[in-house]
Design a protein around this motif. Structure first.
Motif, mmCIF file in Angstrom:
data_model
loop_
_atom_site.group_PDB
_atom_site.id
_atom_site.type_symbol
_atom_site.label_atom_id
_atom_site.label_comp_id
_atom_site.label_asym_id
_atom_site.label_seq_id
_atom_site.Cartn_x
_atom_site.Cartn_y
_atom_site.Cartn_z
ATOM 1 N N UNK A 154 0.900 -1.233 0.052
ATOM 2 C CA UNK A 154 0.049 0.032 0.044
ATOM 3 C C UNK A 154 0.938 1.300 -0.035
ATOM 4 N N UNK A 155 2.056 1.224 0.634
ATOM 5 C CA UNK A 155 2.927 2.317 0.626
ATOM 6 C C UNK A 155 2.824 3.342 1.921
ATOM 7 N N UNK A 156 1.785 2.816 2.834
ATOM 8 C CA UNK A 156 1.885 3.351 4.029
ATOM 9 C C UNK A 156 1.472 2.287 5.014
ATOM 10 N N UNK A 157 1.796 2.699 6.450
ATOM 11 C CA UNK A 157 1.780 1.856 7.530
ATOM 12 C C UNK A 157 0.460 1.921 8.379
ATOM 13 N N UNK A 158 0.089 0.918 9.170
ATOM 14 C CA UNK A 158 -1.172 1.186 10.052
ATOM 15 C C UNK A 158 -0.367 2.293 11.195
ATOM 16 N N UNK A 159 -0.816 3.136 11.772
ATOM 17 C CA UNK A 159 -2.351 3.595 11.627
ATOM 18 C C UNK A 159 -2.664 4.270 10.692
ATOM 19 N N UNK A 160 -1.877 4.614 9.879
ATOM 20 C CA UNK A 160 -2.439 5.471 8.470
ATOM 21 C C UNK A 160 -3.714 5.012 8.264
ATOM 22 N N UNK A 161 -4.851 6.144 8.028
ATOM 23 C CA UNK A 161 -6.096 5.623 7.492
ATOM 24 C C UNK A 161 -6.099 4.930 6.079
ATOM 25 N N UNK A 162 -5.038 5.623 5.110
ATOM 26 C CA UNK A 162 -5.018 5.015 3.872
ATOM 27 C C UNK A 162 -4.965 3.394 3.961
ATOM 28 N N UNK A 163 -4.205 2.874 4.642
ATOM 29 C CA UNK A 163 -4.316 1.455 4.662
ATOM 30 C C UNK A 163 -5.521 0.562 5.028
ATOM 31 N N UNK A 164 -6.155 1.365 5.930
ATOM 32 C CA UNK A 164 -7.629 0.730 6.097
ATOM 33 C C UNK A 164 -8.423 0.837 5.028
ATOM 34 N N UNK A 165 -8.575 2.265 4.493
ATOM 35 C CA UNK A 165 -9.265 2.445 3.363
ATOM 36 C C UNK A 165 -8.835 1.398 2.038
ATOM 37 N N UNK A 166 -7.725 1.277 2.005
ATOM 38 C CA UNK A 166 -7.088 0.566 0.745
ATOM 39 C C UNK A 166 -7.810 -1.141 0.892
ATOM 40 N N UNK A 167 -7.793 -1.438 2.472
ATOM 41 C CA UNK A 167 -8.072 -2.860 2.782
ATOM 42 C C UNK A 167 -9.687 -2.800 2.379
#
Length: 226
Positions: A154-167
């Motif tokens: 994804x290019x970002x790590x938890x807790x960054x919201x982008x990884x959760x949105x991608x998931x």
């Protein structure tokens, strides 16, 4: 809304990272004739490793700095002289050897067998691709998960919201029908909560939990929520 999608963290949640990591160090120290007390090394290494992972999650150190720095700092602490060449070899071999031990927390397969007929299961992990897929495969976990989302992809790590949105996008799910299960308060629990997920905190060390969060002290207890 009813929960249809369950997202799991991998390390320290399903996969017994501490035990498997200890075995990996035992193996590579033997291979490279590193004559230090393993117990003493691990005693210093664990908090140093945790610090590096926290910095890595915030993009303050690179993957390479994490892999080498945690070893360098630990050897310095225990006054063991390790050449850069040795540290490089150890950092590479550790990643190679780590997935060979595949101990899971008690009840992992039983829980996943219990959940799989009723939910779509997914992984969201901050670990390195070359290791995480092997861990899942060698511990016979791959078959349970419809999607595996790694921070490297994804290019970002938890807790960054982008990884959760991608998931969510990958799983074709909404946050309202999703729950995140993990052991890391900041990365898994607060990260997912801020992205609109329900959460279950794997509080295996029985830390005090300040908020009204579903919390379990072992994997089997998750069954009372799902």
């Amino acid at each position: 809304m009813e929960i249809n999608h369950i997202f799991f963290d991998l390390d320290h949640t399903l996969w017994d990272f501490e035990t498997n990591s200890d075995i990996a160090f035992q193996t590579i120290f033997k291979q490279h004739n590193v004559e230090v007390s393993l117990e003493k090394f691990l005693n210093y290494y664990k908090p140093i490793n945790q610090k590096y992972w926290s910095l890595y999650a915030k993009d303050k150190v690179s993957k390479e700095e994490l892999r080498v720095g945690r070893l360098k700092d630990t050897f310095k602490k225990i006054n063991f002289t390790a050449s850069n060449t040795l540290i490089d070899h150890l950092s590479v071999d550790y990643i190679k050897v780590l997935p060979d031990s595949n101990l899971l927390f008690d009840g992992a397969h039983d829980l996943l067998d219990h959940l799989k007929p009723n939910y779509e299961l997914h992984i969201i992990t901050n670990g390195f691709n070359e290791v995480q897929y092997k861990k899942l495969e060698k511990s016979n976990l791959t078959k349970y998960f419809k999607s595996i989302i790694t921070s490297e992809d994804v290019g970002v790590k938890k807790p960054n919201p982008i990884i959760f949105q991608h998931a969510l996008a990958t799983a074709k799910a909404t946050s309202k029908e999703s729950i995140m299960i993990g052991d890391n308060w900041e990365a898994d629990i607060m990260g997912a909560k801020n992205a609109g997920f329900d959460v279950i905190y794997c509080n295996f060390n029985n830390e005090p939990v300040s908020q009204n969060i579903k919390s379990v002290s072992n994997l089997n207890e998750i069954k009372k929520y799902l």
